[in-house]
Design an enzyme around this catalytic site. Sequence first.
Site, mmCIF file in Angstrom:
data_model
loop_
_atom_site.group_PDB
_atom_site.id
_atom_site.type_symbol
_atom_site.label_atom_id
_atom_site.label_comp_id
_atom_site.label_asym_id
_atom_site.label_seq_id
_atom_site.Cartn_x
_atom_site.Cartn_y
_atom_site.Cartn_z
ATOM 1 N N ASP A 158 -0.151 89.901 88.062
ATOM 2 C CA ASP A 158 0.405 90.957 88.920
ATOM 3 C C ASP A 158 1.814 90.606 89.419
ATOM 4 O O ASP A 158 2.602 91.481 89.780
ATOM 5 C CB ASP A 158 -0.465 91.195 90.163
ATOM 6 C CG ASP A 158 -1.945 90.914 89.951
ATOM 7 O OD1 ASP A 158 -2.295 90.221 88.987
ATOM 8 O OD2 ASP A 158 -2.745 91.367 90.761
ATOM 9 N N ASP B 286 3.110 89.337 97.160
ATOM 10 C CA ASP B 286 3.098 90.783 96.947
ATOM 11 C C ASP B 286 4.114 91.526 97.813
ATOM 12 O O ASP B 286 4.061 92.756 97.932
ATOM 13 C CB ASP B 286 1.690 91.346 97.173
ATOM 14 C CG ASP B 286 0.782 91.042 95.990
ATOM 15 O OD1 ASP B 286 1.288 91.002 94.850
ATOM 16 O OD2 ASP B 286 -0.418 90.838 96.204
HETATM 17 N N1 GLY Z 1 -4.453 91.919 92.868
HETATM 18 C C1 GLY Z 1 -3.812 93.098 92.527
HETATM 19 C C2 GLY Z 1 -4.687 94.058 91.863
HETATM 20 O O1 GLY Z 1 -5.807 94.247 92.326
HETATM 21 O O2 GLY Z 1 -4.286 94.645 90.884
#
Ligand code: GLY
Length: 379
Positions: A157, A100
């Site tokens: 994601d 991320d």
């Molecule tokens: N894991 C990223 C979200 O909660 O969208």
Amino acid sequence: MYEKIVSDNKQWIDDVWEKIDKKMKVVSELSKDKIPYTTVNGVHNNMVKDDITWWTNGFWSGLMWLLYVGTKDEQYRSVAEAAEKFLDGALEDYDRLHHDVGFMWHISAGVNYRLFGGKKSRLRATYAADILASRYNPDGKFIRSWNGDNKGWVIIDSMMNIPLLYWASEEYDDNRFKAVALSHAKTVMENHIRPDATSHHIVRLDEETGEFIEAFGGQGYELGSSWTRGQAWAIYGFILSYIHTGKQEFLDTAKRVANSFIANAAVNDWVIPIDFRQPEEPKLIDTTAATIAACGLIEIAKNVGEHEQKLYLTPAIKMMKLLDEKYCNYTLEEQSIVQMGSEAYRLEAPEKIHMPIIYGDYFFTEAIYKLKGFDMLFW
Ligand code: GLY
């Protein structure tokens, strides 16, 4: 058609932008020493103290930059830059970092660099791109998502993190980063997007061959369900990969997932549940999914022919209007704007359901920023 729809809604767009700016002008000053994730009794919490490596920690800076670009108010710049500096604590905590890093540095240091060309911001975004690229597995052809035991796990994601790699390729005139991003995006397209144009949240791939092993329900209701924020990440993530590469298959994928999202949203009167396949009761919703999907739909509308623009732009505006009318708080009694976000479908953790979450405010503001006509793409 795009311009006509925007112009028909101009008054509303201007009003919402003004309400956001008015509130955030005060809140940004109150929270200038923080990186918020949510609010507690209406007051922003502070991830600088709680967990500086948390994946959402770039959104506060990103939100400040959206407002800076839109207003040129130096206060927003100063708060954005303070948050970017706080994030250095995460860069120094390599073991706890994850895929991320795109969320964290592309819209904070990355935007700062693209606006002002500062060396330090360029370095931060570059370190983040290096970390992300180093997670690529050339045998499996994927960027690993998380750490620990989750070997071979790839989550939808991830499509929002790879624009950082497209940036790095351009910036350094070096194809390696883009090659990694492209290969990863193709793997996700083939493994996460199902024949009915919905998306798995988590897929486990064989680390040596890249073969699909199994899928997990992740933050959605159950395996095989349709977690709405995951669908939204797919819509926005694939249209961004199309914008950065021009590859038709990414536009087609973004449109397929968007079409299914729109059909599901329409039968839910544009109120987005946590999962399109959750039980009728309890009526759990996730406003953040609506904000992310709206951003993706707006970008799709900009990238399709005249006759298709309405199909994507009108649902985006419908969802945004509903959020504005029913789920936004523009007062100073509550420091976040968008209420009723949900981390995941978790009945056993009610404190993670129907709460304000920073990326709800970020993407809500980004959608209005786009509709206002500001064209610097943050991702
Ligand atoms: N894991 C990223 C979200 O909660 O969208």
